[in-house]
Design a protein around this motif. Structure first.
Motif, PDB file in Angstrom:
ATOM      1  N   PRO A 172     -20.605 -45.293 -29.575  1.00 59.64           N
ATOM      2  CA  PRO A 172     -19.852 -44.630 -28.508  1.00 59.64           C
ATOM      3  C   PRO A 172     -20.677 -43.649 -27.671  1.00 59.64           C
ATOM      4  CG  PRO A 172     -18.493 -44.785 -30.461  1.00 59.64           C
ATOM      5  CD  PRO A 172     -19.870 -45.262 -30.857  1.00 59.64           C
ATOM      6  N   GLY A 173     -21.631 -42.976 -28.281  1.00 54.23           N
ATOM      7  CA  GLY A 173     -22.475 -42.036 -27.547  1.00 54.23           C
ATOM      8  C   GLY A 173     -23.399 -42.695 -26.534  1.00 54.23           C
ATOM      9  N   ASP A 174     -23.479 -44.024 -26.556  1.00 53.96           N
ATOM     10  CA  ASP A 174     -24.331 -44.773 -25.626  1.00 53.96           C
ATOM     11  C   ASP A 174     -23.611 -45.157 -24.331  1.00 53.96           C
ATOM     12  OD1 ASP A 174     -26.699 -44.985 -27.272  1.00 53.96           O
ATOM     13  OD2 ASP A 174     -25.599 -46.448 -28.491  1.00 53.96           O
ATOM     14  N   ILE A 175     -22.354 -44.764 -24.170  1.00 56.67           N
ATOM     15  CA  ILE A 175     -21.552 -45.270 -23.055  1.00 56.67           C
ATOM     16  C   ILE A 175     -22.198 -44.984 -21.694  1.00 56.67           C
ATOM     17  CG2 ILE A 175     -19.956 -43.313 -22.791  1.00 56.67           C
ATOM     18  CD1 ILE A 175     -18.977 -47.029 -22.761  1.00 56.67           C
ATOM     19  N   ASP A 176     -22.748 -43.798 -21.487  1.00 55.56           N
ATOM     20  CA  ASP A 176     -23.374 -43.496 -20.196  1.00 55.56           C
ATOM     21  C   ASP A 176     -24.611 -44.350 -19.963  1.00 55.56           C
ATOM     22  OD1 ASP A 176     -21.433 -41.603 -19.453  1.00 55.56           O
ATOM     23  OD2 ASP A 176     -22.487 -40.008 -20.528  1.00 55.56           O
ATOM     24  N   THR A 177     -25.367 -44.609 -21.011  1.00 55.82           N
ATOM     25  CA  THR A 177     -26.540 -45.480 -20.901  1.00 55.82           C
ATOM     26  C   THR A 177     -26.113 -46.899 -20.550  1.00 55.82           C
ATOM     27  OG1 THR A 177     -27.757 -44.129 -22.493  1.00 55.82           O
ATOM     28  CG2 THR A 177     -28.518 -46.397 -22.184  1.00 55.82           C
ATOM     29  N   ILE A 178     -25.056 -47.378 -21.175  1.00 52.12           N
ATOM     30  CA  ILE A 178     -24.555 -48.732 -20.897  1.00 52.12           C
ATOM     31  C   ILE A 178     -24.087 -48.835 -19.448  1.00 52.12           C
ATOM     32  CG2 ILE A 178     -22.762 -50.414 -21.473  1.00 52.12           C
ATOM     33  CD1 ILE A 178     -22.889 -49.199 -24.384  1.00 52.12           C
ATOM     34  N   ARG A 184     -16.191 -45.058 -17.135  1.00 53.29           N
ATOM     35  CA  ARG A 184     -16.547 -44.627 -18.496  1.00 53.29           C
ATOM     36  C   ARG A 184     -15.412 -44.854 -19.498  1.00 53.29           C
ATOM     37  NH1 ARG A 184     -17.432 -40.475 -22.072  1.00 53.29           N
ATOM     38  NH2 ARG A 184     -19.627 -39.965 -22.371  1.00 53.29           N
ATOM     39  N   ASP A 185     -14.205 -44.410 -19.175  1.00 58.23           N
ATOM     40  CA  ASP A 185     -13.088 -44.496 -20.110  1.00 58.23           C
ATOM     41  C   ASP A 185     -12.671 -45.939 -20.386  1.00 58.23           C
ATOM     42  OD1 ASP A 185     -13.055 -41.740 -20.337  1.00 58.23           O
ATOM     43  OD2 ASP A 185     -11.478 -41.472 -18.840  1.00 58.23           O
ATOM     44  N   THR A 186     -12.599 -46.736 -19.337  1.00 55.02           N
ATOM     45  CA  THR A 186     -12.203 -48.137 -19.519  1.00 55.02           C
ATOM     46  C   THR A 186     -13.227 -48.876 -20.359  1.00 55.02           C
ATOM     47  OG1 THR A 186     -11.057 -48.106 -17.393  1.00 55.02           O
ATOM     48  CG2 THR A 186     -11.595 -50.270 -18.318  1.00 55.02           C
ATOM     49  N   LEU A 187     -14.498 -48.710 -20.018  1.00 55.69           N
ATOM     50  CA  LEU A 187     -15.546 -49.397 -20.772  1.00 55.69           C
ATOM     51  C   LEU A 187     -15.554 -48.938 -22.231  1.00 55.69           C
ATOM     52  CD1 LEU A 187     -17.745 -51.510 -20.316  1.00 55.69           C
ATOM     53  CD2 LEU A 187     -19.348 -49.628 -19.942  1.00 55.69           C
ATOM     54  N   ALA A 188     -15.417 -47.645 -22.453  1.00 50.02           N
ATOM     55  CA  ALA A 188     -15.397 -47.128 -23.832  1.00 50.02           C
ATOM     56  C   ALA A 188     -14.226 -47.717 -24.617  1.00 50.02           C
ATOM     57  CB  ALA A 188     -15.330 -45.603 -23.819  1.00 50.02           C
ATOM     58  N   ARG A 189     -13.078 -47.858 -23.974  1.00 50.92           N
ATOM     59  CA  ARG A 189     -11.904 -48.419 -24.666  1.00 50.92           C
ATOM     60  C   ARG A 189     -12.164 -49.862 -25.100  1.00 50.92           C
ATOM     61  NH1 ARG A 189      -7.627 -48.131 -20.876  1.00 50.92           N
ATOM     62  NH2 ARG A 189      -7.913 -50.286 -20.310  1.00 50.92           N
ATOM     63  N   TYR A 190     -12.767 -50.649 -24.224  1.00 58.36           N
ATOM     64  CA  TYR A 190     -12.967 -52.060 -24.545  1.00 58.36           C
ATOM     65  C   TYR A 190     -14.197 -52.338 -25.411  1.00 58.36           C
ATOM     66  CZ  TYR A 190      -9.114 -53.174 -21.506  1.00 58.36           C
ATOM     67  OH  TYR A 190      -7.862 -53.260 -20.961  1.00 58.36           O
ATOM     68  N   VAL A 229     -19.196 -53.497  -8.831  1.00 66.00           N
ATOM     69  CA  VAL A 229     -19.006 -52.753 -10.076  1.00 66.00           C
ATOM     70  C   VAL A 229     -17.778 -51.859  -9.948  1.00 66.00           C
ATOM     71  CG1 VAL A 229     -19.993 -51.062 -11.677  1.00 66.00           C
ATOM     72  CG2 VAL A 229     -21.465 -52.793 -10.625  1.00 66.00           C
ATOM     73  N   ASN A 230     -16.777 -52.122 -10.783  1.00 65.65           N
ATOM     74  CA  ASN A 230     -15.536 -51.364 -10.778  1.00 65.65           C
ATOM     75  C   ASN A 230     -15.284 -50.609 -12.074  1.00 65.65           C
ATOM     76  OD1 ASN A 230     -14.632 -52.249  -8.188  1.00 65.65           O
ATOM     77  ND2 ASN A 230     -14.185 -54.227  -9.105  1.00 65.65           N
ATOM     78  N   THR A 231     -16.150 -50.768 -13.058  1.00 68.23           N
ATOM     79  CA  THR A 231     -15.906 -50.160 -14.357  1.00 68.23           C
ATOM     80  C   THR A 231     -16.055 -48.651 -14.296  1.00 68.23           C
ATOM     81  OG1 THR A 231     -16.351 -50.358 -16.711  1.00 68.23           O
ATOM     82  CG2 THR A 231     -18.273 -50.287 -15.281  1.00 68.23           C
ATOM     83  N   GLN A 275     -25.121 -47.088 -16.943  1.00 65.45           N
ATOM     84  CA  GLN A 275     -26.306 -47.085 -16.078  1.00 65.45           C
ATOM     85  C   GLN A 275     -26.989 -48.448 -16.084  1.00 65.45           C
ATOM     86  OE1 GLN A 275     -27.152 -44.512 -13.915  1.00 65.45           O
ATOM     87  NE2 GLN A 275     -28.266 -46.268 -13.096  1.00 65.45           N
ATOM     88  N   PHE A 276     -27.068 -49.095 -17.249  1.00 61.88           N
ATOM     89  CA  PHE A 276     -27.641 -50.444 -17.298  1.00 61.88           C
ATOM     90  C   PHE A 276     -26.814 -51.409 -16.447  1.00 61.88           C
ATOM     91  CE2 PHE A 276     -29.827 -49.545 -21.542  1.00 61.88           C
ATOM     92  CZ  PHE A 276     -31.100 -49.583 -20.998  1.00 61.88           C
ATOM     93  N   ILE A 277     -25.492 -51.298 -16.512  1.00 62.92           N
ATOM     94  CA  ILE A 277     -24.622 -52.170 -15.709  1.00 62.92           C
ATOM     95  C   ILE A 277     -24.891 -51.945 -14.224  1.00 62.92           C
ATOM     96  CG2 ILE A 277     -22.218 -52.611 -15.040  1.00 62.92           C
ATOM     97  CD1 ILE A 277     -21.514 -52.012 -18.048  1.00 62.92           C
ATOM     98  N   ARG A 278     -25.013 -50.698 -13.818  1.00 64.18           N
ATOM     99  CA  ARG A 278     -25.306 -50.389 -12.405  1.00 64.18           C
ATOM    100  C   ARG A 278     -26.676 -50.907 -11.993  1.00 64.18           C
ATOM    101  NH1 ARG A 278     -22.663 -44.568 -13.129  1.00 64.18           N
ATOM    102  NH2 ARG A 278     -20.525 -45.135 -12.592  1.00 64.18           N
ATOM    103  N   ASP A 279     -27.664 -50.730 -12.876  1.00 68.96           N
ATOM    104  CA  ASP A 279     -29.011 -51.216 -12.569  1.00 68.96           C
ATOM    105  C   ASP A 279     -29.033 -52.735 -12.451  1.00 68.96           C
ATOM    106  OD1 ASP A 279     -29.859 -48.571 -12.665  1.00 68.96           O
ATOM    107  OD2 ASP A 279     -30.803 -48.747 -14.642  1.00 68.96           O
ATOM    108  N   LEU A 280     -28.321 -53.409 -13.340  1.00 70.26           N
ATOM    109  CA  LEU A 280     -28.225 -54.869 -13.262  1.00 70.26           C
ATOM    110  C   LEU A 280     -27.549 -55.289 -11.966  1.00 70.26           C
ATOM    111  CD1 LEU A 280     -28.414 -57.748 -14.414  1.00 70.26           C
ATOM    112  CD2 LEU A 280     -26.263 -57.291 -15.610  1.00 70.26           C
ATOM    113  N   ALA A 281     -26.461 -54.621 -11.613  1.00 72.54           N
ATOM    114  CA  ALA A 281     -25.750 -54.948 -10.372  1.00 72.54           C
ATOM    115  C   ALA A 281     -26.661 -54.752  -9.156  1.00 72.54           C
ATOM    116  CB  ALA A 281     -24.497 -54.093 -10.244  1.00 72.54           C
ATOM    117  N   ASP A 282     -27.453 -53.699  -9.158  1.00 67.57           N
ATOM    118  CA  ASP A 282     -28.414 -53.499  -8.061  1.00 67.57           C
ATOM    119  C   ASP A 282     -29.405 -54.651  -7.999  1.00 67.57           C
ATOM    120  OD1 ASP A 282     -27.304 -51.095  -7.202  1.00 67.57           O
ATOM    121  OD2 ASP A 282     -28.723 -49.855  -8.345  1.00 67.57           O
TER     122      ASP A 282
END
Length: 161
Positions: free
Chosen positions: A12-18, A39-45, A35-37, A20-27
């Motif tokens: 769970p502590g990696d959520i911000d890193t994840i 922090r809270d939604t991604l952490a829940r799933y 990208v519509n995700t 950022q990786f999603i944003r970097d991949l999208a770029d």
């Protein structure tokens, strides 16, 4: 210090890193606008009571340099589960050091450990560096299959029909 790549399961502590990786991949894929995700939604799933996906993190010298997000699917023809790799990304400055392959190796190990029939993913047809890696590890394109997608208003309309 060694340049050994460590692959670990995200926490769970990696959520911000994840994110950022999603944003970097999208770029990288020229899809930052998609990208519509949050922090809270991604952490829940990823880490909630009923996780829908899992994440592996690649680290070198304690720094997160890549990730793989995946989930189970099921093959009716095989009668067994599979793993579907949704996203794999390695930071540009870390490419060529083996992190991408290390993530794929760990995914293959998980697939075997979990008695999965296959490991599958999609790749953009212009991403030649990734395609070269996939061919080198023995992956084959499924040329006769075309991905279909239903989302947004079309998904809502079908659900209401």
């Amino acid at each position: 210090m060694t340049d050994t790549i460590l692959i670990r399961t995200a926490e769970p502590g990696d959520i911000d890193t994840i994110i950022q990786f999603i944003r970097d991949l999208a770029d990288y894929e020229k899809l930052a606008h998609a990208v519509n995700t949050d922090r809270d939604t991604l952490a829940r799933y990823l880490f909630g009571p009923r996780p829908m996906a899992e994440v592996l993190i690649a680290e070198r010298q304690g720094d997160a340099i890549g990730f793989a997000l995946f989930f189970h699917n099921f093959s009716t023809f095989e009668g067994r589960p599979g793993l579907y790799l949704e996203d794999l990304f390695v930071r540009p400055e870390a490419r060529g050091a083996g992190a991408g392959k290390a993530l794929l190796v760990r995914l293959a190990q998980l697939a075997v450990e979990r008695d999965c029939a296959r490991l599958e993913w999609s790749v953009l047809d212009w991403n030649e560096p990734a395609i070269a890696v996939y061919r080198a590890i023995g992956a084959v394109p499924m040329d006769e299959w075309t991905i279909q997608r239903l989302d947004g208003a079309s998904l809502q309309a079908l659900a209401r029909s």
